[in-house]
Enzyme design. Structure first.
Site, short mmCIF file in Angstrom:
data_model
loop_
_atom_site.label_atom_id
_atom_site.label_comp_id
_atom_site.label_asym_id
_atom_site.label_seq_id
_atom_site.Cartn_x
_atom_site.Cartn_y
_atom_site.Cartn_z
N ALA A 63 -57.48 -32.56 97.70
CA ALA A 63 -57.62 -32.29 99.13
C ALA A 63 -57.78 -33.60 99.89
O ALA A 63 -58.28 -34.60 99.36
CB ALA A 63 -58.82 -31.39 99.39
N GLU B 151 -65.01 -33.12 91.40
CA GLU B 151 -65.69 -32.51 92.54
C GLU B 151 -67.20 -32.70 92.51
O GLU B 151 -67.83 -32.91 93.56
CB GLU B 151 -65.34 -31.02 92.62
N GLU C 88 -55.82 -28.63 89.64
CA GLU C 88 -55.82 -27.17 89.72
C GLU C 88 -54.41 -26.62 89.83
O GLU C 88 -54.08 -25.59 89.24
CB GLU C 88 -56.68 -26.72 90.90
N GLY D 69 -57.83 -30.77 93.34
CA GLY D 69 -56.86 -29.71 93.54
C GLY D 69 -55.51 -30.00 92.93
O GLY D 69 -54.76 -29.08 92.58
#
Length: 290
Positions: A83, A157, A137, A134
């Site tokens: 992000a 994170e 992910e 992300g």
């Protein structure tokens, strides 16, 4: 910058939906689409605009019968830095952080990819550079992952006071097992592409950086030598295996799925069996729209 092959002949005639310059869409081979993240100066950090663009393009891809495989990659040094934390911090400081409702409403997850389960078409990640947060992910929800030997992966994170909420944690736990997933998630540890392949099990092949896209295209070509009906039915089975609690539930859902019913009644099954009897290569047709 990553060289994206030019479209060949009539492949240039595809008309994907409008999108920003933050992504690139190319059709380099028959039945294949490349979707490249195109914010190299920002390390391809994901923005809401990119997420909307990717969803629009992938929804269109899913409905286009003549496109059978999509390859995801990134321009510049990284595949995706996750992000855009600068924008995230600005939203958080003004009380605009993503709510539970917003997170759950985005059913396709981070970048419209990390929880995407609606598409029966294969997604290949051509990980040209490192992936973080992300970005990992999204990689974890791809069907095949080809990674540069220079790439590293991290879900950091916990080091930033945030959490990987977009599907990466349960998927990594299922792939790697609880203890290895904990190593990445609780320590925020960075792992190499070779570790991702040999220890953690979410990378299929590690190659030199200049061979990543070529390898992904070759694997796409091999997939497309098979019946697209059978391939898409098979991917649905793989998705259901992760969604259903028991083997019998997964089998029942797969047998009655739209993809399996189409495969059983479509022309490609007849063509495949006839070609086998006649000792020739099958000539596959585009699947009927579901």
């Amino acid at each position: 910058m990553l060289y994206l092959p030019p479209p060949i002949g009539r492949l240039a005639d595809y008309s994907p939906p409008p999108h920003s310059d933050d992504i690139q869409v190319v059709f380099p081979r028959e039945h294949v689409m490349i979707l490249a993240f195109n914010r190299p100066k920002s390390l391809n950090a994901m923005t809401p605009t990119m997420t909307e663009d990717i969803k629009r393009i992938l929804d269109w891809f899913d409905e286009e019968p003549s496109l059978w495989v999509v390859i995801l990659t990134g321009q510049g040094r990284l595949f995706c830095a996750g992000a855009d934390l600068v924008a995230w911090n600005q939203r958080a400081s003004t009380g605009q952080a993503d709510s539970e409702e917003e997170l759950l409403k985005g059913v396709d997850g981070f970048g419209s990819i990390s929880r995407r389960s609606s598409s029966p078409k294969p997604i290949i990640a051509a990980v040209n550079g490192s992936a973080y947060g992300g970005g990992v992910e999204m990689v974890l929800n791809c069907d095949i992952v080809i990674a540069s030997e220079e790439a590293v992966f991290a879900l950091p994170e916990v080091k930033r006071g945030v959490t990987a909420l977009q599907g990466g944690m349960p998927r990594l736990a299922r792939i790697a097992g609880h203890q290895l997933a904990s190593e990445m998630l609780l320590l925020g540890r960075t792992i190499s592409a070779q570790e991702a392949a040999t220890r953690f099990g979410f990378v299929n092949k590690v190659v030199p950086k200049n061979q990543v896209l070529a390898t992904a295209l070759e694997w796409a070509r091999e997939i497309n030598q098979n019946s697209p009906d059978s391939v898409q039915s098979t991917k649905r089975a793989l998705i259901l295996a992760n969604q259903k609690a028991s083997l019998e539930d997964a089998v029942a859902a797969h047998v009655t799925s739209k993809e399996s019913r189409r495969a059983q009644s479509g022309e490609n099954m007849k063509e495949g069996l006839t070609a086998f009897v006649e000792r020739r290569k099958p000539i596959w047709k585009n699947p009927a729209k579901l």
